[in-house]
Design a protein around this motif. Structure first.
Motif, PDB file in Angstrom:
ATOM      1  N   LYS A 254      19.676  32.517  -9.618  1.00 37.43           N
ATOM      2  CA  LYS A 254      20.135  33.000  -8.105  1.00 37.43           C
ATOM      3  C   LYS A 254      20.627  34.259  -8.156  1.00 37.43           C
ATOM      4  O   LYS A 254      20.594  35.012  -7.269  1.00 37.43           O
TER       5      LYS A 254
ATOM      6  N   GLY B 178      20.556  36.755  -9.982  1.00 34.65           N
ATOM      7  CA  GLY B 178      19.368  37.879 -10.202  1.00 34.65           C
ATOM      8  C   GLY B 178      18.632  38.019  -9.054  1.00 34.65           C
ATOM      9  O   GLY B 178      18.324  39.108  -8.390  1.00 34.65           O
ATOM     10  N   LEU B 179      18.369  36.856  -8.210  1.00 33.12           N
ATOM     11  CA  LEU B 179      17.506  36.969  -7.158  1.00 33.12           C
ATOM     12  C   LEU B 179      18.136  37.268  -5.939  1.00 33.12           C
ATOM     13  O   LEU B 179      17.417  38.164  -5.017  1.00 33.12           O
ATOM     14  N   PHE B 180      19.469  37.263  -5.839  1.00 34.86           N
ATOM     15  CA  PHE B 180      20.083  37.781  -4.497  1.00 34.86           C
ATOM     16  C   PHE B 180      21.213  39.098  -4.871  1.00 34.86           C
ATOM     17  O   PHE B 180      21.880  39.166  -3.962  1.00 34.86           O
ATOM     18  N   GLY B 181      21.202  39.451  -5.975  1.00 35.51           N
ATOM     19  CA  GLY B 181      21.920  40.519  -6.401  1.00 35.51           C
ATOM     20  C   GLY B 181      21.303  41.941  -5.943  1.00 35.51           C
ATOM     21  O   GLY B 181      20.923  42.744  -6.713  1.00 35.51           O
ATOM     22  N   PHE B 182      21.724  42.110  -4.851  1.00 35.61           N
ATOM     23  CA  PHE B 182      21.121  43.395  -3.845  1.00 35.61           C
ATOM     24  C   PHE B 182      22.356  44.330  -4.507  1.00 35.61           C
ATOM     25  O   PHE B 182      23.426  44.037  -4.456  1.00 35.61           O
TER      26      PHE B 182
ATOM     27  N   VAL C 278      19.199  36.121 -15.731  1.00 38.99           N
ATOM     28  CA  VAL C 278      19.499  37.115 -14.558  1.00 38.99           C
ATOM     29  C   VAL C 278      18.212  38.062 -14.474  1.00 38.99           C
ATOM     30  O   VAL C 278      18.541  38.966 -13.491  1.00 38.99           O
ATOM     31  N   VAL C 279      17.441  38.477 -15.754  1.00 40.27           N
ATOM     32  CA  VAL C 279      16.477  39.596 -15.629  1.00 40.27           C
ATOM     33  C   VAL C 279      15.290  38.968 -15.054  1.00 40.27           C
ATOM     34  O   VAL C 279      14.456  39.764 -14.252  1.00 40.27           O
TER      35      VAL C 279
ATOM     36  N   SER D 169      14.174  40.033 -11.344  1.00 42.86           N
ATOM     37  CA  SER D 169      13.865  41.248 -11.558  1.00 42.86           C
ATOM     38  C   SER D 169      12.402  41.533 -11.609  1.00 42.86           C
ATOM     39  O   SER D 169      11.770  42.234 -11.226  1.00 42.86           O
ATOM     40  N   LEU D 170      12.169  40.849 -12.754  1.00 43.21           N
ATOM     41  CA  LEU D 170      10.622  41.027 -13.338  1.00 43.21           C
ATOM     42  C   LEU D 170       9.660  40.774 -12.533  1.00 43.21           C
ATOM     43  O   LEU D 170       8.808  41.154 -12.102  1.00 43.21           O
TER      44      LEU D 170
ATOM     45  N   ILE E 293       9.766  40.227  -9.057  1.00 34.81           N
ATOM     46  CA  ILE E 293      10.157  40.941  -7.731  1.00 34.81           C
ATOM     47  C   ILE E 293       9.443  42.281  -8.077  1.00 34.81           C
ATOM     48  O   ILE E 293       8.630  42.913  -7.294  1.00 34.81           O
ATOM     49  N   MET E 294       9.881  43.034  -9.229  1.00 31.13           N
ATOM     50  CA  MET E 294       9.225  44.449  -9.470  1.00 31.13           C
ATOM     51  C   MET E 294       7.985  44.335  -9.824  1.00 31.13           C
ATOM     52  O   MET E 294       7.274  45.353  -9.493  1.00 31.13           O
ATOM     53  N   PHE E 295       7.531  43.307 -10.372  1.00 29.72           N
ATOM     54  CA  PHE E 295       6.010  43.092 -10.478  1.00 29.72           C
ATOM     55  C   PHE E 295       5.276  43.305  -9.122  1.00 29.72           C
ATOM     56  O   PHE E 295       4.146  43.793  -9.051  1.00 29.72           O
TER      57      PHE E 295
ATOM     58  N   LEU F 262       6.461  44.596  -6.454  1.00 34.02           N
ATOM     59  CA  LEU F 262       6.698  45.577  -5.637  1.00 34.02           C
ATOM     60  C   LEU F 262       5.836  46.834  -6.249  1.00 34.02           C
ATOM     61  O   LEU F 262       5.335  47.671  -5.495  1.00 34.02           O
TER      62      LEU F 262
ATOM     63  N   PRO G 298      16.233  43.278  -5.318  1.00 37.30           N
ATOM     64  CA  PRO G 298      17.459  42.664  -5.964  1.00 37.30           C
ATOM     65  C   PRO G 298      17.273  42.655  -7.341  1.00 37.30           C
ATOM     66  O   PRO G 298      16.368  43.051  -8.007  1.00 37.30           O
ATOM     67  N   GLY G 299      18.625  42.516  -8.103  1.00 35.96           N
ATOM     68  CA  GLY G 299      18.574  42.332  -9.733  1.00 35.96           C
ATOM     69  C   GLY G 299      19.336  43.612 -10.093  1.00 35.96           C
ATOM     70  O   GLY G 299      19.695  44.366  -9.408  1.00 35.96           O
TER      71      GLY G 299
ATOM     72  N   ASN H 148      15.351  47.144 -13.162  1.00 41.52           N
ATOM     73  CA  ASN H 148      14.269  47.274 -12.235  1.00 41.52           C
ATOM     74  C   ASN H 148      13.538  48.851 -12.622  1.00 41.52           C
ATOM     75  O   ASN H 148      12.592  48.928 -12.569  1.00 41.52           O
TER      76      ASN H 148
ATOM     77  N   PHE I 103      11.551  48.518 -15.713  1.00 40.62           N
ATOM     78  CA  PHE I 103      10.163  47.992 -15.242  1.00 40.62           C
ATOM     79  C   PHE I 103       9.296  48.945 -14.804  1.00 40.62           C
ATOM     80  O   PHE I 103       8.140  49.158 -15.102  1.00 40.62           O
TER      81      PHE I 103
ATOM     82  N   ILE J 126      23.772  36.858   2.675  1.00 36.57           N
ATOM     83  CA  ILE J 126      22.684  37.692   2.596  1.00 36.57           C
ATOM     84  C   ILE J 126      21.467  37.251   3.426  1.00 36.57           C
ATOM     85  O   ILE J 126      20.895  37.934   4.243  1.00 36.57           O
TER      86      ILE J 126
END
Lengths: 193, 190
Positions: free
Chosen positions: A12, A14-18, A83-84, A87-88, A90-92, A94, B54-55, B60, B63, B171
């Motif tokens: 969570k 990692g997911l909301f850590g903007f 926590v990672v 990121s993986l 979402i970045m995939f 994006l 996020p993250g 990021n 990646f 958020i």
């Protein structure tokens, strides 16, 4: 059970850590407090250690909390992966949309406004992290406030001094280095208490 | 190639103190100037993307670099190779921090009760709080905060600090209300 909790919490986070490291602190603190994994004091110590060791602060916190909450290496592996992982994923997505996104959404009002709103809110998250860490345990007498004041002023000084005077500005920027400030505060603590 | 990716990010992860933002200049030096994996403009796009998602910013960006290098390499047809590229950069970025912190976590639990260590941390704790708060001014300037929009972070901070709201819900609430507000503004515009 605690491993599942750790995984879900840090997923969570990692997911909301903007907004990167400092903004993530307030999320971590919220979770750590909710499950009672450690005291406020211990949390501040971790943040201090994170700031003087290399690597992303969010990652450092995840590894440390995972170890101390379970007293095992497995715990820190699980929370670090958790926590990672967002990121993986979402970045995939994006990266696949990268070219498409840049052209089509650069001027989309919904996209632009949401990003701006999040950027503003992130400042509030960081402020909340600072406010909730001002506990009686960490600020136990006036000398704590003196240390806080000195470090705070040195921290914002590069913003106040004009850039025209290159040499002074360079010196002050060097002086406001977080690692140096933490080390100096450590020496002060050793001498004072 | 894979080793180069891993090694570059291992260096970045080992030698940058202070987290994600402090890593960016070093990543730029290694990836843009030295290895020439991406150009200046793509680097700026990468920062924008790494910040919007996020993250952890360091993860990021790792990646993104892994992904781009995998795409540009002669082996780009192989899906496995592209995945390995991404894994090399990510592992390189997080491994040093993981190993160092784990070692400290194991050692620190033994030394925590020493009076000297406790005295040092008594001095450090207020400094840490100050260091969390002091970048706010620079960040507010960069974000282009006005008196009116300053209400968003102030209300957010108070909701978390005094009311104990979860940052996650804040958020989500913000995203929903910004989209609602934009929709209303657009409709009135037409």
């Amino acid at each position: 059970m605690i491993y599942v909790q750790l995984f879900l919490s840090f997923f969570k986070i990692g997911l909301f850590g903007f907004g990167g490291g400092l903004a993530i602190l307030s999320l971590i603190q919220h979770e750590v407090e909710r499950y009672g994994w450690m005291t406020q004091k211990e949390f501040v110590d971790i943040v201090a250690i994170s700031q003087v060791t290399p690597g992303p602060i969010g990652m450092n916190c995840a590894t440390y909390v995972g170890y101390t909450a379970t007293n095992s290496i497995l715990g820190s592996v699980i929370s670090s992966i958790a926590v990672v992982l967002p990121s993986l994923i979402i970045m995939f997505v994006l990266c696949r949309l990268y070219f498409l996104m840049q052209k089509r959404y650069q001027n989309n009002v919904y996209y632009v406004n949401t990003l701006r709103g999040i950027r503003f809110l992130v400042l509030g998250l960081i402020g909340a992290a600072a406010l909730s860490l001002m506990t009686k345990e960490s600020f136990f007498d006036w000398s704590s406030w003196v240390i806080f004041g000195i470090v705070f002023v040195l921290g914002i000084l590069p913003q106040l001094v004009s850039k025209n005077c290159v040499r002074t500005h360079k010196f002050i920027t060097w002086l406001s280095n977080p690692i140096l400030l933490i080390l100096m505060a450590g020496v002060a603590g050793y001498l004072l208490y | 190639m894979l080793f180069q990716l891993f090694w570059t990010y291992l260096k970045v992860g080992t030698f940058t103190l202070g987290g994600g933002y402090a890593m960016l200049p070093m990543i730029q030096h290694e990836v843009v100037n030295r290895r020439k994996w991406i150009d200046e403009e793509e680097f700026l796009n990468m920062i924008a993307l790494a910040q919007a998602a996020p993250g952890l910013i360091a993860v990021n960006s790792a990646f993104f670099i892994g992904w781009r290098v995998g795409q540009n390499s002669p082996h780009s047809q192989s899906k496995l190779f592209r995945i390995l590229c991404v894994l090399s950069t990510i592992l390189g970025a997080i491994l040093p921090s993981f190993v160092i912190i784990l070692a400290i976590a194991i050692l620190f639990s033994d030394y925590k009760s020493l009076p000297a260590v406790e005295a040092i941390f008594k001095g450090v704790r207020p400094a840490v709080v100050a260091l969390i708060a002091s970048p706010l001014f620079r960040m507010a300037k960069v974000a282009g905060l006005s008196y009116l929009s300053a209400l968003i972070p102030i209300a957010g901070a108070l909701a978390i600090w005094l009311l104990g709201w979860s940052p996650v819900w804040l958020i989500l609430l913000l995203i929903v209300s910004v989209i609602g507000y934009t929709w209303l503004a657009e409709r009135r515009h037409k």
